[in-house]
Structure formats: structure tokens, C-alpha cells
Scaffold this active site. Sequence first.
Site, mmCIF file in Angstrom:
data_model
loop_
_atom_site.group_PDB
_atom_site.id
_atom_site.type_symbol
_atom_site.label_atom_id
_atom_site.label_comp_id
_atom_site.label_asym_id
_atom_site.label_seq_id
_atom_site.Cartn_x
_atom_site.Cartn_y
_atom_site.Cartn_z
ATOM 1 N N GLY A 71 0.860 -1.212 0.017
ATOM 2 C CA GLY A 71 -0.049 -0.185 -0.128
ATOM 3 C C GLY A 71 0.958 1.327 0.063
ATOM 4 O O GLY A 71 0.627 2.338 -0.641
ATOM 5 N N THR A 72 1.889 1.212 0.930
ATOM 6 C CA THR A 72 2.804 2.654 1.106
ATOM 7 C C THR A 72 3.472 2.830 -0.674
ATOM 8 O O THR A 72 3.327 3.729 -0.982
ATOM 9 C CB THR A 72 3.872 2.080 1.805
ATOM 10 N N ASN A 151 -7.384 4.451 9.243
ATOM 11 C CA ASN A 151 -6.819 3.199 9.825
ATOM 12 C C ASN A 151 -6.828 3.476 11.228
ATOM 13 O O ASN A 151 -6.653 2.246 11.985
ATOM 14 C CB ASN A 151 -5.304 3.114 9.153
ATOM 15 N N GLN A 179 -7.642 0.472 4.018
ATOM 16 C CA GLN A 179 -8.455 -0.158 5.163
ATOM 17 C C GLN A 179 -9.907 -0.399 4.931
ATOM 18 O O GLN A 179 -10.591 -1.274 5.610
ATOM 19 C CB GLN A 179 -8.520 0.745 6.227
ATOM 20 N N SER A 199 -4.063 -2.836 -0.462
ATOM 21 C CA SER A 199 -2.971 -3.684 0.024
ATOM 22 C C SER A 199 -3.254 -5.130 0.416
ATOM 23 O O SER A 199 -4.441 -5.197 1.085
ATOM 24 C CB SER A 199 -2.246 -3.021 1.354
ATOM 25 N N HIS A 201 -2.343 -7.354 2.638
ATOM 26 C CA HIS A 201 -2.113 -7.995 4.011
ATOM 27 C C HIS A 201 -3.038 -7.603 4.846
ATOM 28 O O HIS A 201 -3.325 -7.918 6.095
ATOM 29 C CB HIS A 201 -0.457 -7.926 4.480
ATOM 30 N N THR A 237 11.212 -7.601 -11.486
ATOM 31 C CA THR A 237 10.581 -8.861 -11.562
ATOM 32 C C THR A 237 9.480 -9.046 -10.532
ATOM 33 O O THR A 237 9.510 -8.629 -9.445
ATOM 34 C CB THR A 237 11.602 -10.091 -11.507
ATOM 35 N N CYS A 325 1.152 1.913 12.756
ATOM 36 C CA CYS A 325 2.357 2.471 12.059
ATOM 37 C C CYS A 325 2.959 3.725 12.970
ATOM 38 O O CYS A 325 4.078 4.011 12.669
ATOM 39 C CB CYS A 325 1.990 2.973 10.947
HETATM 40 N N1 PLP Z 1 -2.765 3.192 3.960
HETATM 41 C C1 PLP Z 1 -3.291 2.920 5.110
HETATM 42 C C2 PLP Z 1 -4.621 3.742 5.333
HETATM 43 C C3 PLP Z 1 -3.089 1.798 5.962
HETATM 44 O O1 PLP Z 1 -3.469 1.471 7.090
HETATM 45 C C4 PLP Z 1 -1.720 1.239 5.698
HETATM 46 C C5 PLP Z 1 -1.227 0.240 6.427
HETATM 47 O O2 PLP Z 1 -1.622 0.224 7.835
HETATM 48 C C6 PLP Z 1 -1.013 1.606 4.450
HETATM 49 C C7 PLP Z 1 -1.606 2.691 3.544
HETATM 50 C C8 PLP Z 1 0.391 0.999 3.965
HETATM 51 O O3 PLP Z 1 0.239 -0.330 3.591
HETATM 52 P P1 PLP Z 1 1.299 -1.438 3.499
HETATM 53 O O4 PLP Z 1 1.288 -1.942 4.739
HETATM 54 O O5 PLP Z 1 0.791 -2.418 2.384
HETATM 55 O O6 PLP Z 1 2.770 -0.738 2.823
#
Ligand code: PLP
Length: 389
Positions: A71-72, A151, A179, A199, A201, A237, A325
Site C-alpha cells: 500500500g505504501t 486506519n 482499510q 494492500s 495483507h 520482476t 504505524c
Molecule cells: N494506507 C493505509 C490507510 C494503511 O492503513 C496502511 C497500513 O497500515 C497503508 C496505507 C500502508 O500499506 P502497506 O502496509 O501495505 O505498505
Amino acid sequence: MKKIYMDYSATTPLHPEVISLMRHVMENVYGNPSSLHSFGREAKKYLDEARQKVADLIGAQFGEIYFTGGGTEADNIAVIGTARANEKKGRHIITSAVEHHAVIDSCKHLAKTGFEVTFLPVDRYGMVDPEELKKAIRPDTILISIMHANNENGTIQPIEEIGKIAKEHGIVFHTDCVQSVGKIPVRVDDLGADLITISSHKIYGPKGVGALYKRKGVRVEPLVFGGGQERKIRSGTENTIGIIGFGKAAELAVRDFQEENTKVKMLRDRLIKGVLAKIPDVRLNGHPEKRLPHNAHFSFAYVEGESLLLSLDMKGIAVSSGSACSSSSLQPSHVLMATGIPEELVHGSVRFTLGRENTEEDVDYVLSVLPGIVERFRSFSPLAARKTV
Ligand code: PLP
């Protein structure tokens, strides 16, 4: 000791059906999807299937899904990539004060290189006001990035309205759905989004895999250069095993959506009701109704969230203080601060996020131990004796 996991917004365990497919792929499918021989073609076939499943999860087309390293990374491409692709048109970006750091820090990075960023304020529930957004739009605004659901406190933004405003003004609209996807409906056309982050996970898939939805015709500059994979948006890759697991998780998120979210919401409501009834001086953060079905976020007056987290951990219960986070930094949560909660209360915040493996017994166990822990901490607190909050 019984172990209870209530931190599903931080990450989820792999779904058994995801594990089983990933195991098969690990053992049997190792070709490089770019290779022309049969090994490569087989890997590509699995990759294509995963892309279709992720597209189906959000009502997108196959060719609009770009796999990323999470996600990041998708947030970074959406924000920085859009800014770089449109900088001749303008250098103004609008986001909100409660975004994930992946968006906020991308915006701050851009601000160092000549872009201007407006961080919209939020109300006491953490909600953006669409009227404030309209006022912030300028002729040089090139991107609006507002998350679908938060989140930390679980508040759901009025994204459809925001999407309409962006469209009326011809501004690219990105929404972080990390989320919300799998918890509430996410359809690209209903949200009116040009770019969406998801994302793996958070939906019972593997970590380190995500996707950027990019509407056909929307331009972004890549941030990683190399072999031109993912149609040049994300070279390197492909993480084939991870992506295939993500695809399976997406398929299951569609299949189990109704049943799972109904169950989880019922458990979450039981938890909220119990906490508010059994513990005095506690506040439910986030919007009372417009919130994710699995999120319960509380501030306990006269208690340190981290101490509470560790005491619950000793009882086998895993939760988060504020957001996973930011919890290691011990900085007061920027989300809660933006909602105007007094800093003392922000420090007493704990997030419970429930998921598919929780049961009614789990909730009742939490409700049986939590009041005693809170009471013990308060008995040491001079502030509690004077009731200062
Ligand atoms: N955006 C939101 C709202 C999130 O809650 C998170 C992770 O907690 C992310 C982005 C980042 O995702 P990733 O952990 O897959 O990098």
C-alpha cells in the site's frame, strides 16, 4: 493462555486457502512471467488470474490494475507520480490531515520540491467537509488525495461526494482504500476515483504486495525504473507468489464479504456496548455510525494507551495503541490530534480491530479483563483522583 488477536487493521493472518495456493505456487510455479517459454507462460497465466481477481474486487478492468510492493508504494506512486506527470499544469495538491503517512509524507516530500499542499482539517469524528474541499480548490490544483476509511479511528469519508467534486473540476482523484476494501463496498465508479490504493495483507493475503488502480488515460510518472514490468509503472520482476496469494485473498474477500462483515460487526458492537457500559470516563473515537464494521477505538481517561496495550498483551490480547504505524514512535497520533481530542486522552487510546477468527467468547474475555486493568491504572493516577479531563 488463550491468545486473542484484535489487531486486524495492522495486519491479518493468511487465509488457509491463500496458504494452500501459495504453497502450490512455491513448489511448482517458478518461471519468470516475462519469459517466453512454458515456465514463464505458466507464471504469467497465474499473474493474469490474480490481476483479474483484484480488478473484480473493486469493479475495475483487468488493465487498470498495477501490482506494487504494498500500500505504501502504491500511495507514493499515486501522489508523487501524479504530481510529476502534471507539474506543467499546476503544483497544488489537496489532501487531509488524517491520511496515512504514506500519503502525508509523499506530500511533504513534494512540498520540498516546489509543490504546495493543503491539508484539509477534519471534524471531531475525523471527517472531511466537502465544502472545505471546494473552497481549497485552485486553478493550479492537480491532485486530490483523500482516504476512504481511516486506519486509526475507522471513520468513513464522504468519498462519493469528494469524487464528484474532483470530477466537476477536472482534478485527478486518488483515494487510499487499504482499510476499506473487503470491509465496505469499494467500486471504482461509485467512488469516482482515478487512482485507488489497496494492500494484500489487510485482507488475509501476504505482506509486501499491493495494487494501484489507475483509470485508463490517467497519467502517472513511475518512481522505479528498470525492466518495464507492470506496463512501466512499476519495474522489477513481479513478486509472483505474493501477487498470486493477493489474487486469492481478493477472490475470498468478494465471496465472504456479507457473511464475514455481518459477524464481525455484531462482535464489534458487542465490544463497544460492553466497554461503554462497564468502564467510566471512556470515549469512543471516530464516527458512531459511519465507521468500518470491525473497528472500535477508545480513549480511556487517566490511562496510558501503551501500558494498557502491554497489560492486555500479558492477558493474551493483542491490540494497538492508536495506529500500528505510529505506535513505536510514541508521538501523539496525528489523526486523533486533528479531531481535537485533548492530548491527555490521545495518549490513552487503544484500537481494537476484529476479524474472521474472533468469537463472542473472545469479546466477552476482553470485557472480563479490561475494566480491572483500567481501574488498576487509574488507582495509581493522581489525575484520576482529581478528575482533570
Ligand atoms: N494506507 C493505509 C490507510 C494503511 O492503513 C496502511 C497500513 O497500515 C497503508 C496505507 C500502508 O500499506 P502497506 O502496509 O501495505 O505498505
